[in-house]
Design a protein around this motif. Structure first.
Motif, PDB file in Angstrom:
ATOM      1  N   PRO A 151     100.921  47.745  -9.961  1.00  0.00           N
ATOM      2  CA  PRO A 151     100.270  46.783  -9.059  1.00  0.00           C
ATOM      3  C   PRO A 151     100.291  45.347  -9.598  1.00  0.00           C
ATOM      4  O   PRO A 151     100.485  44.397  -8.840  1.00  0.00           O
ATOM      5  CB  PRO A 151      98.834  47.311  -8.947  1.00  0.00           C
ATOM      6  N   MET A 166     103.883  44.102  -9.175  1.00  0.00           N
ATOM      7  CA  MET A 166     104.109  43.788  -7.763  1.00  0.00           C
ATOM      8  C   MET A 166     103.481  42.446  -7.400  1.00  0.00           C
ATOM      9  O   MET A 166     104.081  41.650  -6.670  1.00  0.00           O
ATOM     10  CB  MET A 166     103.540  44.908  -6.880  1.00  0.00           C
ATOM     11  N   ASP A 167     102.309  42.192  -7.915  1.00  0.00           N
ATOM     12  CA  ASP A 167     101.611  40.939  -7.638  1.00  0.00           C
ATOM     13  C   ASP A 167     102.360  39.753  -8.253  1.00  0.00           C
ATOM     14  O   ASP A 167     102.513  38.712  -7.619  1.00  0.00           O
ATOM     15  CB  ASP A 167     100.186  41.023  -8.185  1.00  0.00           C
ATOM     16  N   ALA A 212     105.992  39.444  -6.462  1.00  0.00           N
ATOM     17  CA  ALA A 212     105.931  39.407  -4.995  1.00  0.00           C
ATOM     18  C   ALA A 212     106.951  40.345  -4.351  1.00  0.00           C
ATOM     19  O   ALA A 212     107.600  39.997  -3.367  1.00  0.00           O
ATOM     20  CB  ALA A 212     106.097  37.983  -4.481  1.00  0.00           C
ATOM     21  N   LEU A 213     107.106  41.520  -4.939  1.00  0.00           N
ATOM     22  CA  LEU A 213     107.959  42.573  -4.378  1.00  0.00           C
ATOM     23  C   LEU A 213     107.152  43.848  -4.258  1.00  0.00           C
ATOM     24  O   LEU A 213     106.199  44.060  -5.005  1.00  0.00           O
ATOM     25  CB  LEU A 213     109.175  42.829  -5.277  1.00  0.00           C
ATOM     26  N   LYS A 214     107.558  44.704  -3.340  1.00  0.00           N
ATOM     27  CA  LYS A 214     106.900  45.996  -3.168  1.00  0.00           C
ATOM     28  C   LYS A 214     107.527  47.029  -4.105  1.00  0.00           C
ATOM     29  O   LYS A 214     108.594  46.810  -4.679  1.00  0.00           O
ATOM     30  CB  LYS A 214     107.011  46.478  -1.720  1.00  0.00           C
ATOM     31  N   ARG A 215     106.867  48.148  -4.220  1.00  0.00           N
ATOM     32  CA  ARG A 215     107.266  49.246  -5.100  1.00  0.00           C
ATOM     33  C   ARG A 215     108.733  49.654  -4.895  1.00  0.00           C
ATOM     34  O   ARG A 215     109.500  49.764  -5.854  1.00  0.00           O
ATOM     35  CB  ARG A 215     106.345  50.440  -4.844  1.00  0.00           C
ATOM     36  N   THR A 216     109.132  49.863  -3.650  1.00  0.00           N
ATOM     37  CA  THR A 216     110.488  50.325  -3.361  1.00  0.00           C
ATOM     38  C   THR A 216     111.526  49.318  -3.833  1.00  0.00           C
ATOM     39  O   THR A 216     112.532  49.691  -4.454  1.00  0.00           O
ATOM     40  CB  THR A 216     110.656  50.590  -1.853  1.00  0.00           C
ATOM     41  N   SER A 217     111.292  48.052  -3.571  1.00  0.00           N
ATOM     42  CA  SER A 217     112.236  47.009  -3.999  1.00  0.00           C
ATOM     43  C   SER A 217     112.349  46.949  -5.514  1.00  0.00           C
ATOM     44  O   SER A 217     113.453  46.788  -6.061  1.00  0.00           O
ATOM     45  CB  SER A 217     111.800  45.647  -3.468  1.00  0.00           C
ATOM     46  N   ILE A 218     111.227  47.080  -6.197  1.00  0.00           N
ATOM     47  CA  ILE A 218     111.235  47.054  -7.668  1.00  0.00           C
ATOM     48  C   ILE A 218     112.063  48.212  -8.207  1.00  0.00           C
ATOM     49  O   ILE A 218     112.936  48.025  -9.063  1.00  0.00           O
ATOM     50  CB  ILE A 218     109.791  47.078  -8.220  1.00  0.00           C
ATOM     51  N   TYR A 219     111.827  49.415  -7.685  1.00  0.00           N
ATOM     52  CA  TYR A 219     112.567  50.576  -8.190  1.00  0.00           C
ATOM     53  C   TYR A 219     114.044  50.528  -7.807  1.00  0.00           C
ATOM     54  O   TYR A 219     114.894  51.014  -8.556  1.00  0.00           O
ATOM     55  CB  TYR A 219     111.905  51.878  -7.746  1.00  0.00           C
TER      56      TYR A 219
END
Length: 98
Positions: free
Chosen positions: A48, A51-52, A55-62
């Motif tokens: 979290p 992500m903060d 500024a990306l969501k979980r799926t984009s990060i992975y």
């Protein structure tokens, strides 16, 4: 009672409040005395917080991790944590691309 996430964070950062340190053990400090430079010791952060910061969501990060375009997490049992300085470096690289 501490949550599992907080327990992991406290252990990783040396701020476990459940019991005071023994007199024969050094107390944790904010700087790493090993290199003498006064630099901050590495800190592990949760998804979290990553992500903060980026500024990306979980799926984009992975997805970025899968293509080796984002720092991989450190696994602590089942938990994934990221090295704070690696995330900061990634942000700096992204900023230099503009």
């Amino acid at each position: 009672m501490l949550t599992a996430d907080r327990q992991l964070r406290d252990r990783a950062t040396g701020t476990d409040q459940r019991r005071p340190p023994r007199p024969d053990q050094p107390t944790p400090c904010a700087t790493d005395p090993g290199n003498g430079s006064g630099a901050l010791a590495p800190r592990l952060i949760s998804l979290p917080e990553v992500m903060d910061r980026v500024a990306l969501k979980r799926t984009s990060i992975y997805e970025l991790i899968k293509t080796r375009d984002f720092p991989a997490p450190v696994k602590i049992q089942r938990a994934s944590r990221w090295v704070d300085i690696e995330i900061s470096d990634w942000i700096r690289v992204q900023m230099s691309k503009r």
